[in-house]
Design a protein around this motif. Sequence first.
Motif, PDB file in Angstrom:
ATOM      1  N   ASP A  15       0.786  -1.399  -0.027  1.00 17.15           N
ATOM      2  CA  ASP A  15       0.041   0.011   0.204  1.00 17.15           C
ATOM      3  C   ASP A  15       0.942   1.277  -0.047  1.00 17.15           C
ATOM      4  O   ASP A  15       0.427   2.407  -0.603  1.00 17.15           O
ATOM      5  N   LEU A  16       1.934   1.252   0.574  1.00 16.14           N
ATOM      6  CA  LEU A  16       2.914   2.423   0.798  1.00 16.14           C
ATOM      7  C   LEU A  16       4.386   1.867   0.423  1.00 16.14           C
ATOM      8  O   LEU A  16       4.834   0.719   1.194  1.00 16.14           O
ATOM      9  N   ILE A  17       5.027   2.491  -0.283  1.00 20.16           N
ATOM     10  CA  ILE A  17       6.533   2.310  -0.197  1.00 20.16           C
ATOM     11  C   ILE A  17       7.225   3.636   0.107  1.00 20.16           C
ATOM     12  O   ILE A  17       7.109   4.562  -0.238  1.00 20.16           O
ATOM     13  N   LEU A  18       8.001   3.516   1.429  1.00 20.60           N
ATOM     14  CA  LEU A  18       8.719   4.474   1.683  1.00 20.60           C
ATOM     15  C   LEU A  18      10.151   4.814   1.152  1.00 20.60           C
ATOM     16  O   LEU A  18      11.123   3.880   1.087  1.00 20.60           O
ATOM     17  N   LEU A  19      10.516   5.924   0.512  1.00 18.25           N
ATOM     18  CA  LEU A  19      11.620   6.347   0.104  1.00 18.25           C
ATOM     19  C   LEU A  19      12.256   7.489   0.776  1.00 18.25           C
ATOM     20  O   LEU A  19      12.152   8.771   0.510  1.00 18.25           O
ATOM     21  N   THR A  20      12.834   7.180   2.112  1.00 14.16           N
ATOM     22  CA  THR A  20      13.028   8.429   2.854  1.00 14.16           C
ATOM     23  C   THR A  20      14.640   8.681   2.714  1.00 14.16           C
ATOM     24  O   THR A  20      15.473   7.880   2.929  1.00 14.16           O
ATOM     25  N   ASN A  21      15.089   9.998   2.536  1.00 14.71           N
ATOM     26  CA  ASN A  21      16.476  10.370   2.249  1.00 14.71           C
ATOM     27  C   ASN A  21      17.506   9.117   1.529  1.00 14.71           C
ATOM     28  O   ASN A  21      18.430   8.786   1.892  1.00 14.71           O
ATOM     29  N   PHE A  22      16.735   8.813   0.395  1.00  8.55           N
ATOM     30  CA  PHE A  22      17.357   7.805  -0.422  1.00  8.55           C
ATOM     31  C   PHE A  22      17.899   8.422  -1.861  1.00  8.55           C
ATOM     32  O   PHE A  22      18.953   8.331  -2.470  1.00  8.55           O
ATOM     33  N   LEU A  23      16.689   8.999  -2.572  1.00  7.38           N
ATOM     34  CA  LEU A  23      17.019   9.511  -4.025  1.00  7.38           C
ATOM     35  C   LEU A  23      18.151  10.383  -4.195  1.00  7.38           C
ATOM     36  O   LEU A  23      18.801  10.198  -5.036  1.00  7.38           O
ATOM     37  N   HIS A  24      18.161  11.028  -3.174  1.00  6.72           N
ATOM     38  CA  HIS A  24      19.406  12.179  -3.317  1.00  6.72           C
ATOM     39  C   HIS A  24      20.674  11.670  -3.606  1.00  6.72           C
ATOM     40  O   HIS A  24      21.580  12.409  -3.764  1.00  6.72           O
ATOM     41  N   HIS A  25      21.033  10.446  -3.308  1.00  2.00           N
ATOM     42  CA  HIS A  25      22.405   9.748  -3.273  1.00  2.00           C
ATOM     43  C   HIS A  25      22.476   9.355  -5.077  1.00  2.00           C
ATOM     44  O   HIS A  25      23.601   9.301  -5.241  1.00  2.00           O
ATOM     45  N   PHE A  26      21.595   9.527  -5.869  1.00  2.00           N
ATOM     46  CA  PHE A  26      21.690   8.836  -7.288  1.00  2.00           C
ATOM     47  C   PHE A  26      21.078  10.105  -8.430  1.00  2.00           C
ATOM     48  O   PHE A  26      20.603  10.980  -8.041  1.00  2.00           O
ATOM     49  N   ASP A  27      21.703   9.702  -9.391  1.00  2.00           N
ATOM     50  CA  ASP A  27      21.285  10.441 -10.598  1.00  2.00           C
ATOM     51  C   ASP A  27      19.796  10.226 -10.770  1.00  2.00           C
ATOM     52  O   ASP A  27      19.280   9.245 -10.639  1.00  2.00           O
ATOM     53  N   PRO A  28      19.303  11.250 -11.924  1.00  2.00           N
ATOM     54  CA  PRO A  28      17.894  11.174 -12.231  1.00  2.00           C
ATOM     55  C   PRO A  28      17.631   9.464 -12.930  1.00  2.00           C
ATOM     56  O   PRO A  28      16.620   8.979 -12.499  1.00  2.00           O
ATOM     57  N   THR A  29      18.234   9.143 -13.647  1.00  2.05           N
ATOM     58  CA  THR A  29      17.927   7.880 -14.839  1.00  2.05           C
ATOM     59  C   THR A  29      18.058   6.775 -13.404  1.00  2.05           C
ATOM     60  O   THR A  29      17.256   5.962 -13.638  1.00  2.05           O
ATOM     61  N   THR A  30      19.135   6.676 -12.652  1.00  2.00           N
ATOM     62  CA  THR A  30      19.264   5.722 -11.704  1.00  2.00           C
ATOM     63  C   THR A  30      17.866   5.550 -10.739  1.00  2.00           C
ATOM     64  O   THR A  30      17.452   4.577 -10.463  1.00  2.00           O
ATOM     65  N   CYS A  31      17.360   6.982 -10.412  1.00  2.00           N
ATOM     66  CA  CYS A  31      16.236   7.116  -9.648  1.00  2.00           C
ATOM     67  C   CYS A  31      15.045   6.417 -10.460  1.00  2.00           C
ATOM     68  O   CYS A  31      14.365   5.665  -9.768  1.00  2.00           O
ATOM     69  N   GLU A  32      14.764   6.875 -11.727  1.00  2.00           N
ATOM     70  CA  GLU A  32      13.959   6.437 -12.332  1.00  2.00           C
ATOM     71  C   GLU A  32      14.001   4.758 -12.579  1.00  2.00           C
ATOM     72  O   GLU A  32      12.584   4.069 -12.461  1.00  2.00           O
ATOM     73  N   THR A  33      15.096   4.303 -12.637  1.00  2.63           N
ATOM     74  CA  THR A  33      15.160   2.618 -12.506  1.00  2.63           C
ATOM     75  C   THR A  33      14.344   2.020 -11.492  1.00  2.63           C
ATOM     76  O   THR A  33      13.635   1.307 -11.288  1.00  2.63           O
ATOM     77  N   LEU A  34      14.826   2.599 -10.283  1.00  2.00           N
ATOM     78  CA  LEU A  34      14.502   2.249  -8.997  1.00  2.00           C
ATOM     79  C   LEU A  34      12.972   2.551  -8.869  1.00  2.00           C
ATOM     80  O   LEU A  34      11.987   1.586  -8.553  1.00  2.00           O
ATOM     81  N   LEU A  35      12.413   3.705  -9.542  1.00  2.00           N
ATOM     82  CA  LEU A  35      11.111   3.998  -9.201  1.00  2.00           C
ATOM     83  C   LEU A  35      10.227   3.273  -9.913  1.00  2.00           C
ATOM     84  O   LEU A  35       8.908   2.824  -9.586  1.00  2.00           O
ATOM     85  N   ARG A  36      10.479   2.681 -11.246  1.00  2.00           N
ATOM     86  CA  ARG A  36       9.964   1.601 -11.839  1.00  2.00           C
ATOM     87  C   ARG A  36       9.807   0.450 -11.045  1.00  2.00           C
ATOM     88  O   ARG A  36       8.474  -0.048 -11.109  1.00  2.00           O
ATOM     89  N   LYS A  37      10.689  -0.053 -10.588  1.00  2.00           N
ATOM     90  CA  LYS A  37      10.648  -1.129  -9.630  1.00  2.00           C
ATOM     91  C   LYS A  37       9.691  -1.059  -8.358  1.00  2.00           C
ATOM     92  O   LYS A  37       9.005  -1.956  -8.130  1.00  2.00           O
TER      93      LYS A  37
END
Lengths: 339, 339
Positions: A238-260
Motif C-alpha cells: 500500500d505504501l513504499i517509503l523512500l526516505t532520504n534515499f533518492l538524493h544519493h543517485f542521478d535521475p536515471t538511476t532514480c527512475e530505474t528504482l522508481l519503476r521497480k
Amino acid sequence: MSMPAAQQPSPQLFFQTINAHQRTEALKAALELEVFTAIGEGNTTAAEIAKRCQTSEKGMRVLCDFLTIMEMLTKQGGRYALTLDSATFLDKRSPAYLGGATEFLCSPMLTDGAKHMAEAVRKGGTALENDGTVGPDHPVWVKFARAMAPMMALPSQLVAKLVDPNADRKLKILDIAAGHGLYGISFATNNSQAEITAVDWKAVLEVAKENAQKAGVADRYSTIEGSAFDVEFGTGYDLILLTNFLHHFDPTTCETLLRKVRAALADGGRAVTLEFVPNDDRVTPPDAAAFSVMMLTSTPSGDAYTFAELERMFANAGFSRSTFHPLPPTIQQVIISEK
Amino acid sequence: MSMPAAQQPSPQLFFQTINAHQRTEALKAALELEVFTAIGEGNTTAAEIAKRCQTSEKGMRVLCDFLTIMEMLTKQGGRYALTLDSATFLDKRSPAYLGGATEFLCSPMLTDGAKHMAEAVRKGGTALENDGTVGPDHPVWVKFARAMAPMMALPSQLVAKLVDPNADRKLKILDIAAGHGLYGISFATNNSQAEITAVDWKAVLEVAKENAQKAGVADRYSTIEGSAFDVEFGTGYDLILLTNFLHHFDPTTCETLLRKVRAALADGGRAVTLEFVPNDDRVTPPDAAAFSVMMLTSTPSGDAYTFAELERMFANAGFSRSTFHPLPPTIQQVIISEK
C-alpha cells in the motif's frame, strides 16, 4: 568615505565564512563537554559551567560566548541560558537530544568529502574513492542508523500522520533503505494494522530490528537484506517509503528504482518520498538547497532535487500524480506519488 | 502541535552549525577555482562559469547556489552576480582582493587549533604544542605577513588618518610586531615627515621592507630584529603602534610590554592599539567577540580584550588616558593611549 554606510564594502562576511569551521568545532566541543546539559541542570555562570564540565573557566567563557554569538545560548548579566532549540535538541537529558547525530554528520566520510570541494566541483561528484558514501555495504550507514535515529524521531512521526492520518485500515508497507528503521516503525506505532518490510544492508537492518523491538512492533516487522536495486521487493504494498534515499543517485538511476517501486505497489498504492527539496531557484529554502553540497562532495552523482525534477522522475517511471507537502518544523519535505 | 509556530523547536540551527565547515571549504574552493573572478569577467550562468573555471557544470551550479545561500553571490533567473563585498574582496582583479588571506587564516596552525577546541577549553589555551602561534620566530608569521597585507590595506590607511589627520609635522614612529609593515607604511605614505622603525622577527621584516620599498618609503624605514619583549626600542617616539599584537598574550605580559612602550615614548607621545575589542558583554559586536575563539585555540593565553580591560592594562603601565575609536567598515577598533 563619501559613500553611504550601507554601500561600503566590508570584509565581515569573508572573515566569518573563512572561519566558519570554528562553528562546527565549537558545537562538537560543547556537546563533548556537555555544556548544554550543564546549563540545563542549572549551572549558569562560566565558573559554574566550567566546574560541572571540568574545564578552565576562561575556556568555558570563550566557548559559551561563541555559542551565544551563534544563537545557541543566550547571555544576560554574565549568566548563560539555553534557547528553546538547545534545550530540546542539545541537552542530553532531552528525549529529542541530537548530539549523537554528530557521529554521522562529522564522520570523516562527510567531512573529508567537503575538504575536497574544488575537486568535487571539477568532477561534478565526490572526489573520494570508491564512490563516496554509496559504495556497497558502506560501514557509514551503520553509523548513520545509530547516530541519526534521534534526529528522525519527530520527522518520522510527522510523515506517518501526514500519510496515514486515520490509521484505521490494514497497510502493507515497504521501507526502502530503512537505516535506523524509524520511518517504517512510526507507521507501525501510528497504526496497529500496519505491517512493515524493511530493506537495507544486513548490518544496518540489525539496528532497525533493535529499534522495532524497542518500539514494540517487532511482530509486524520483517526485513529484506541487500541493495534496493538488486533484491526482490515482492508485491501488493500500500505504501513504499523512500526516505532520504533518492538524493544519493542521478535521475536515471532514480527512475530505474522508481519503476521497480511502482511494480511492487498494489493498485491505489503510493510512494512516500522524504527529501531535501529546494525551490526551483535552488537557493531557497536555504537548508534544503544547501544539502546539494553534501551530495556533491560525498556521492558520485547525487543532488538535492526540486519538486519539478522529482515529479518528472516519478512520471517517467509511470506514476500518475505527485503532490508536495512541507513538513514543518523539519527542514525536509514530502512527495506523495500515486501509482 | 498546539504551540505557536514561532515557539516550535527546530533542528535547523543545529544542522547549519554542524555543517558550517562546508562554508569554509566552499569559499576556499571558489577562490581556488576563481569563481568570483569568472563572474566579474561577465560569465553569469553555471555553464559559462564552469567553462571559464574548467569544472563540471553541475558542480559549479551547486557551488554557486551555495555561495548564493551564503550571500556571497546573488542569483536571478539562473544568472549569478557578485555582491558589492565579493566584487571588492574576492575578484582577483580587485586591488582589495583578500583571497590570499586564506593562506594564513586556513593554515594548519589556526585550523588545527580549532580542531582541538574541547581540549583548549579544558586547558584555557591552545592544545597545540610549542605554545601555538606565539612560539619564537614561528614561520606562520612570514605567511601572515605575505597573506594578510591586502586585508590590512584599508584598515592601515584608516588608522593613519585617524591618528595623524593633519599629517603636517615630523613623527618618529615605532611599529611593534610590524608583520607586513602596512600600518607603519601607511603612516609614512600619509605623512612625508613620518619616520618608521619596525620590530619583528628577521624573516618577517624582509616582507615589511619589500612593502616599504613598493610604497616608496624605504628611505624613511628602518628595522629592529627580534622579539618585542627582548629588543631595545630606543626612545623619543611620537607614536608606537601595537596592531593585532596584544591579543596573543595574558594581561600581565601585556602590561610588561606596555611599560616598555611607555618608556620609549616621547613626552606627549601616544600608543596606538588596533584590536578586536568586544563590548563588556563579550558577545557583541559578533566578529570582534568571536575572535576570542581563535586566540583560545591558537595561543597559550591570548584573548579578545574589552576596552575596560585594555584601559586597565594601559593605566597599570602608567599611561594617563586611553580613548576608544571604532574603525568602520572594518571589524576592528582602535585604542589611543597617552603617555
